[in-house]
Design a protein around this motif. Sequence first.
Motif, short mmCIF file in Angstrom:
data_model
loop_
_atom_site.label_atom_id
_atom_site.label_comp_id
_atom_site.label_asym_id
_atom_site.label_seq_id
_atom_site.Cartn_x
_atom_site.Cartn_y
_atom_site.Cartn_z
N UNK A 175 0.83 -1.20 0.00
CA UNK A 175 0.00 0.00 0.00
C UNK A 175 0.86 1.26 0.00
N UNK A 176 1.92 1.27 0.81
CA UNK A 176 2.79 2.45 0.85
C UNK A 176 3.55 2.62 -0.46
N UNK A 202 -9.03 -6.14 1.62
CA UNK A 202 -8.66 -7.55 1.73
C UNK A 202 -8.44 -8.21 0.38
N UNK A 203 -8.70 -7.47 -0.72
CA UNK A 203 -8.59 -8.04 -2.06
C UNK A 203 -7.33 -7.62 -2.79
N UNK A 204 -6.90 -6.37 -2.58
CA UNK A 204 -5.72 -5.87 -3.29
C UNK A 204 -5.26 -4.59 -2.61
N UNK A 205 -4.03 -4.16 -2.87
CA UNK A 205 -3.60 -2.85 -2.38
C UNK A 205 -4.47 -1.76 -2.98
N UNK A 206 -4.95 -0.86 -2.13
CA UNK A 206 -5.82 0.24 -2.57
C UNK A 206 -5.28 1.55 -2.02
N UNK A 207 -5.46 2.60 -2.79
CA UNK A 207 -5.07 3.93 -2.33
C UNK A 207 -6.06 4.93 -2.88
N UNK A 208 -6.42 5.89 -2.03
CA UNK A 208 -7.24 7.02 -2.44
C UNK A 208 -6.32 8.23 -2.53
N UNK A 209 -6.30 8.87 -3.69
CA UNK A 209 -5.36 9.96 -3.94
C UNK A 209 -6.12 11.28 -4.02
N UNK A 236 2.39 -3.56 -7.21
CA UNK A 236 2.84 -3.09 -5.90
C UNK A 236 3.21 -4.26 -5.00
N UNK A 237 4.38 -4.16 -4.37
CA UNK A 237 4.86 -5.20 -3.48
C UNK A 237 5.67 -6.28 -4.17
N UNK A 238 5.63 -6.33 -5.52
CA UNK A 238 6.32 -7.41 -6.23
C UNK A 238 7.82 -7.32 -6.09
N UNK A 239 8.33 -6.10 -6.00
CA UNK A 239 9.78 -5.92 -5.93
C UNK A 239 10.28 -5.74 -4.50
N UNK A 243 9.94 2.30 0.55
CA UNK A 243 9.72 3.68 0.15
C UNK A 243 9.64 4.55 1.39
N UNK A 244 10.38 5.65 1.38
CA UNK A 244 10.34 6.57 2.51
C UNK A 244 9.16 7.52 2.34
N UNK A 245 8.23 7.48 3.26
CA UNK A 245 7.07 8.35 3.22
C UNK A 245 6.82 8.92 4.61
#
Length: 358
Positions: A175-176, A202-209, A236-239, A243-245
Amino acid sequence: MTLPPPAAAPDAAIGLQVLDPVDPALLTLDAWTLLGRLGRTTLLRVPAVDPDPAWRPRAVVVLQHGDEHTGLDALLRVLREDPPRPYDLHVLIGNVAAALAPPGFAHRMLPGQPDMNRAWRPDGTVEVPDDPLSVATREALRHLRALDLAALVDLHNTTGANPFHALVARTGAAELELAALFTTTVVEWDQRRHTLMEALADRCPCVSVECGLAGPQASLAFAVDGLRRYLGAPDPGALGTRTRVEVLGRMRRVELEPGVRLRFGGELDDEVDLVVVPDADRRNGVHQTPGWTLGAYRPDEPPPLRAVDTDGTDVTDELLSFEDGTIRVVAPATPLMMTRTVAAARADCLTYLLARLG
């Protein structure tokens, strides 16, 4: 702005319209004309070109609120200008009816409609029975949950001056990483408000921008740049990228008490019960020390605001003071999503006060 003709079958506008696959000619239209052709909430699939099994399908959601058109404008631009993708892209275009209502892109929602991004209920219930938008939201969630999505991005605008930021329902690495494709200012959404990212967490990484105010070119450029990174990046997450946030959280909602009459700027008079200081939204995203003035109220009346914690606990006394007609914030906090419109303050809240989490 000329109102476009209605969709071909307005009498069938109950529920979700699914275009699978979408007619490519629709994606060459400008946003206003496209919405006129669609007429209602629509889920469409942009099919892969030269499909690659290494890429899973992705989703983009736009226009959950009818006055937040930056996401749709940006997505159409990217789809027109950028190379095709080796995976299916699923696009949900939300409250089309509110967007089309005169004078156009002016209404968060229509009278009697629910707030679409407070209506995502995995149990299948709807907030407003027989409401077309509620029914469409329920059907869209069923479709989205059935997809094997690598990620979902939901694009919004704010109603006040805000830094570009992203919200996540979970602060996992994926997610990050997804959020950081758009911005390094991330909010942990710890509310339970029936948002889309809660319903799909619970299904996939989600983000509201949050892409800033609707209309400015800077908002459009931010959304375009982020979408290009999102649509071209590995899952996302595959690698396992770190990430610094900056993460903000512990969201305390500052809400209007029922019946409070509100104004932004100006003097307190017989027409209003609360005046928020001018340009209060300029503090959004900036950490504040205790003691800053939020507004003025009638000292002979009950306080017009209250603050609630994530679980609904009243924390007004911890955050706000009401003395001699002046409202001050008395704890260190970072305001965010401070609105500048009366309608948004009544429909949702005046602002959130957050803590730095790291």
